[in-house]
Enzyme design. Structure first.
Site, mmCIF file in Angstrom:
data_model
loop_
_atom_site.group_PDB
_atom_site.id
_atom_site.type_symbol
_atom_site.label_atom_id
_atom_site.label_comp_id
_atom_site.label_asym_id
_atom_site.label_seq_id
_atom_site.Cartn_x
_atom_site.Cartn_y
_atom_site.Cartn_z
ATOM 1 N N LYS A 53 7.157 24.333 49.889
ATOM 2 C CA LYS A 53 6.154 23.276 49.673
ATOM 3 C C LYS A 53 5.162 23.227 50.841
ATOM 4 C CE LYS A 53 9.351 20.687 46.796
ATOM 5 N NZ LYS A 53 10.392 19.655 46.697
ATOM 6 N N GLN A 97 13.109 14.722 50.215
ATOM 7 C CA GLN A 97 13.755 15.824 49.487
ATOM 8 C C GLN A 97 15.170 15.422 49.047
ATOM 9 O OE1 GLN A 97 12.284 18.861 48.638
ATOM 10 N NE2 GLN A 97 14.149 19.272 47.497
ATOM 11 N N ASP A 120 6.039 12.925 44.125
ATOM 12 C CA ASP A 120 7.089 13.484 43.265
ATOM 13 C C ASP A 120 7.105 12.764 41.909
ATOM 14 O OD1 ASP A 120 8.510 15.662 44.223
ATOM 15 O OD2 ASP A 120 9.804 14.449 45.521
#
Ligand code: NAP
Length: 291
Positions: A53, A97, A120
């Site tokens: 990412k 995460q 997200d």
């Protein structure tokens, strides 16, 4: 032979588009978008995903930062970090995460994320707007799958889509996106579904997000179906330098000959999830900067 839905290629195209947008913004004197990743513990897969990412951010011209915590960090400290990132003006979007260590409540952390920075797309407020025309930030993996289908001109309207797996981050939002804006007829299967094959055999499009390598086999798929494999499980493989290989939920060898289109693992959905994160960060940035 099935057409390979090449997520790597499509994600590169998307990154080029975003790179051009970022360049136009910075030429006009604006700061670049800034994405932050919070990584807790030393899970090998999470390390790999976060590194990928951050690399994608560099490629499109975003500023990126990684904040690391030891696996023993308390929930209070992570909540305080979330509060800080919510307030930080120069941060457009951030991710915590997953998975988190068992002593930290994922629900509590996600609930606390500022919805305008939730790139997200996991917060209840963003989840609740998935099927609205003026949605804000969509969950990254389902958003990436919809984008991949669009770029290969695969229509969902009127199709029968079978989604296998109903997690909060993939299967459930996927089914809403397909049934809502996608105008598809959707069957959502999970661990308690009786006779999974009877459902998958009727599908025009199958989307599997379970984490069980080889769950979907050729005899469970009708001729000409579109197959999207979200599964990414690390299995031991001594022939690889890393010592493992990534396996999808679809038995590629038996399914590919019957499919019209199929995603590979790796190189299908994974890169599209990262592309979505980049797209969501750009959306969040433009809103923050009133561009
Ligand atoms: P998850 O939270 O564990 O959810 C798995 C889902 O599969 C659950 O809904 C479960 O049903 C269902 N399930 C389990 N066994 C099943 C079976 N035998 N038949 C039918 N359904 C079954 O997993 P997730 O986070 O959605 O991730 C799923 C997979 O996708 C994993 O391999 C993950 O690594 C991968 N993933 C990939 C990406 C990417 O970008 N490529 C992104 C996210 C996830 P119940 O709910 O009833 O228990």
């Amino acid at each position: 032979m099935a057409v390979i839905l090449d997520g790597r290629k499509v994600s590169k195209e998307i990154e080029e588009e975003i790179k051009a947008e970022v360049s136009a913004c910075t030429k006009n004197g604006h700061r670049p978008p800034h994405l932050v990743a919070v990584l807790v513990g030393e899970d090998g897969a999470s390390e790999t995903y976060v590194t990928a990412k951050m690399k994608a951010c560099d490629e499109v011209g975003f500023k990126s930062s990684m904040i690391r915590y030891d696996a023993t960090v308390t929930e209070e400290i992570i909540l305080a970090e979330v509060d800080r990132l919510n307030k930080e003006e120069g941060v457009d979007g951030y991710i915590v995460q997953l998975p988190l260590p068992a002593h930290i409540s994922v629900e509590k952390i996600i609930d606390r994320i500022d919805t305008t920075k939730d790139v997200d797309g996991f917060t209840p407020a963003n989840f609740g707007k998935i099927d609205q025309e003026h949605h804000s930030l969509l969950p990254a993996t389902p958003m990436g799958i919809i984008e991949l289908l669009k770029r290969y001109v695969i229509k969902t309207k009127g199709k029968h889509c079978v989604v296998v797996g109903k997690s909060h981050i993939v299967g459930m939002p996927m089914s809403i996106l397909l049934a809502g804006p996608g105008d598809a007829t959707v069957t959502l299967c999970h661990i308690h579904t009786k006779n999974l094959a009877a459902h998958t055999r009727q599908a025009d499009i199958i989307i599997v997000a379970v984490g069980k390598p080889g769950l979907i086999t050729g005899n469970m798929v009708k001729e000409g179906a579109v197959i999207v494999d979200v599964g990414t499980t690390r299995v031991a493989d001594s022939s690889k330098k890393s010592g493992f290989a990534l396996k999808g939920d679809v038995d590629f060898a038996s399914v590919e000959p019957k499919a019209s289109h199929i995603t590979p693992v790796p190189g299908g959905v994974g890169p599209m999830t990262i592309a979505s994160l980049i797209m969501n960060t750009m959306i969040a940035y433009k809103k923050r900067m009133n561009l």
